[in-house]
Design an enzyme around this catalytic site. Structure first.
Site, PDB file in Angstrom:
ATOM      1  N   VAL A  54     -29.840 -12.073   5.135  1.00 39.55           N
ATOM      2  CA  VAL A  54     -28.930 -13.194   4.889  1.00 39.55           C
ATOM      3  C   VAL A  54     -27.905 -12.723   3.866  1.00 39.55           C
ATOM      4  O   VAL A  54     -28.244 -12.523   2.691  1.00 39.55           O
ATOM      5  CB  VAL A  54     -29.694 -14.437   4.372  1.00 39.55           C
ATOM      6  CG1 VAL A  54     -28.728 -15.582   4.096  1.00 39.55           C
ATOM      7  CG2 VAL A  54     -30.762 -14.873   5.375  1.00 39.55           C
ATOM      8  N   GLU A  55     -26.677 -12.518   4.325  1.00 43.18           N
ATOM      9  CA  GLU A  55     -25.633 -11.984   3.442  1.00 43.18           C
ATOM     10  C   GLU A  55     -24.870 -13.099   2.735  1.00 43.18           C
ATOM     11  O   GLU A  55     -25.118 -14.287   2.949  1.00 43.18           O
ATOM     12  CB  GLU A  55     -24.717 -11.068   4.267  1.00 43.18           C
ATOM     13  CG  GLU A  55     -25.497  -9.881   4.816  1.00 43.18           C
ATOM     14  CD  GLU A  55     -24.651  -8.881   5.571  1.00 43.18           C
ATOM     15  OE1 GLU A  55     -23.486  -9.190   5.905  1.00 43.18           O
ATOM     16  OE2 GLU A  55     -25.180  -7.782   5.825  1.00 43.18           O
ATOM     17  N   CYS A  64     -32.177  -8.934   1.889  1.00 46.30           N
ATOM     18  CA  CYS A  64     -32.705  -8.124   2.986  1.00 46.30           C
ATOM     19  C   CYS A  64     -33.720  -8.944   3.779  1.00 46.30           C
ATOM     20  O   CYS A  64     -34.299  -9.919   3.278  1.00 46.30           O
ATOM     21  CB  CYS A  64     -33.387  -6.879   2.442  1.00 46.30           C
ATOM     22  SG  CYS A  64     -32.268  -5.578   1.897  1.00 46.30           S
ATOM     23  N   GLU A  66     -36.632  -8.246   4.479  1.00 47.96           N
ATOM     24  CA  GLU A  66     -37.960  -8.163   3.868  1.00 47.96           C
ATOM     25  C   GLU A  66     -38.168  -9.269   2.827  1.00 47.96           C
ATOM     26  O   GLU A  66     -39.299  -9.698   2.587  1.00 47.96           O
ATOM     27  CB  GLU A  66     -38.153  -6.795   3.213  1.00 47.96           C
ATOM     28  CG  GLU A  66     -38.231  -5.634   4.194  1.00 47.96           C
ATOM     29  CD  GLU A  66     -36.875  -5.019   4.539  1.00 47.96           C
ATOM     30  OE1 GLU A  66     -35.844  -5.724   4.426  1.00 47.96           O
ATOM     31  OE2 GLU A  66     -36.854  -3.849   4.919  1.00 47.96           O
ATOM     32  N   CYS A  97     -35.114  -0.348   2.796  1.00 48.49           N
ATOM     33  CA  CYS A  97     -34.401   0.217   1.652  1.00 48.49           C
ATOM     34  C   CYS A  97     -35.381   0.402   0.486  1.00 48.49           C
ATOM     35  O   CYS A  97     -36.517  -0.089   0.519  1.00 48.49           O
ATOM     36  CB  CYS A  97     -33.236  -0.687   1.249  1.00 48.49           C
ATOM     37  SG  CYS A  97     -33.729  -2.204   0.405  1.00 48.49           S
ATOM     38  N   CYS A 100     -36.827  -2.727  -1.043  1.00 48.76           N
ATOM     39  CA  CYS A 100     -37.783  -3.423  -0.183  1.00 48.76           C
ATOM     40  C   CYS A 100     -39.088  -2.644  -0.038  1.00 48.76           C
ATOM     41  O   CYS A 100     -40.141  -3.240   0.195  1.00 48.76           O
ATOM     42  CB  CYS A 100     -37.143  -3.731   1.160  1.00 48.76           C
ATOM     43  SG  CYS A 100     -35.897  -5.040   0.986  1.00 48.76           S
TER      44      CYS A 100
HETATM   45  N1  THU Z   1     -30.961  -4.558   5.104  1.00 50.73           N
HETATM   46  C1  THU Z   1     -32.160  -5.186   5.272  1.00 50.73           C
HETATM   47  O1  THU Z   1     -32.212  -6.366   5.635  1.00 50.73           O
HETATM   48  N2  THU Z   1     -33.292  -4.476   5.026  1.00 50.73           N
HETATM   49  C2  THU Z   1     -33.315  -3.158   4.671  1.00 50.73           C
HETATM   50  O2  THU Z   1     -34.389  -2.634   4.366  1.00 50.73           O
HETATM   51  C3  THU Z   1     -32.088  -2.384   4.681  1.00 50.73           C
HETATM   52  C4  THU Z   1     -30.829  -3.186   4.658  1.00 50.73           C
HETATM   53  C5  THU Z   1     -29.729  -5.332   5.316  1.00 50.73           C
HETATM   54  C6  THU Z   1     -29.007  -5.693   4.049  1.00 50.73           C
HETATM   55  C7  THU Z   1     -27.589  -5.904   4.556  1.00 50.73           C
HETATM   56  O3  THU Z   1     -27.464  -7.270   4.966  1.00 50.73           O
HETATM   57  C8  THU Z   1     -27.483  -5.014   5.759  1.00 50.73           C
HETATM   58  O4  THU Z   1     -28.809  -4.608   6.083  1.00 50.73           O
HETATM   59  C9  THU Z   1     -26.632  -3.783   5.536  1.00 50.73           C
HETATM   60  O5  THU Z   1     -27.042  -3.084   4.425  1.00 50.73           O
END
Ligand code: THU
Length: 137
Positions: A54-55, A64, A66, A97, A100
């Protein structure tokens, strides 16, 4: 262990968990990166937890996938995660990432199994020598 050092667990239905992650990814809100992510995990009592990214217009505030998954774990009764996978727009596995991985370590510990780009890995392989709850005991 395989010859490549990967943990092999042929009896677990990773494809079913991947499909849960794909379904969760359908709810992603990723207008800034155009990189929707879905995550799915199994808890030790059999619950399936999911999450999507969710940005935010303030880019650094993005959540993220997670994050939502871990929140759902706690909302639905807590416990430990045993299996985890996350997928990108194409449905392909992506690596969690660094932040996470720390979230997953807290809620699954070193034995948590993750489907990764190099096969099934233990949490303590993808976050070796982790800082965790034991350090604060
Ligand atoms: N993102 C995740 O949801 N989980 C991760 O482990 C890596 C990155 C998302 C964050 C962002 O909304 C998009 O991927 C690009 O970085």
């Amino acid at each position: 262990m395989s010859e490549q050092g990967q943990v092999t667990h042929d009896d677990f239905d990773w494809e079913a968990l991947r499909l849960e992650a794909v379904a969760a990814r359908g709810h992603a809100y990723a207008p800034y990166s155009s990189y929707p992510v879905g995550a799915a995990a199994l808890a030790e009592d059999g619950r399936v937890l999911t999450g999507c990214n969710v940005e935010n217009a303030a880019y650094g505030v993005a959540l993220c996938a997670e994050c939502g998954l871990v929140s759902q774990l706690h909302i639905t009764g807590g416990g430990r995660l045993t299996h985890f996978i996350c997928v990108d727009k194409a449905g392909d596995v992506l690596m969690p990432c660094g932040r996470c991985r720390q979230l997953l370590f807290e809620n699954g510990g070193p034995d948590l199994l993750l489907m990764t780009v190099s096969g099934v890995r233990r949490m303590d392989e993808v976050l070796p020598d982790a800082f965790g709850p034991d350090n604060l005991a």
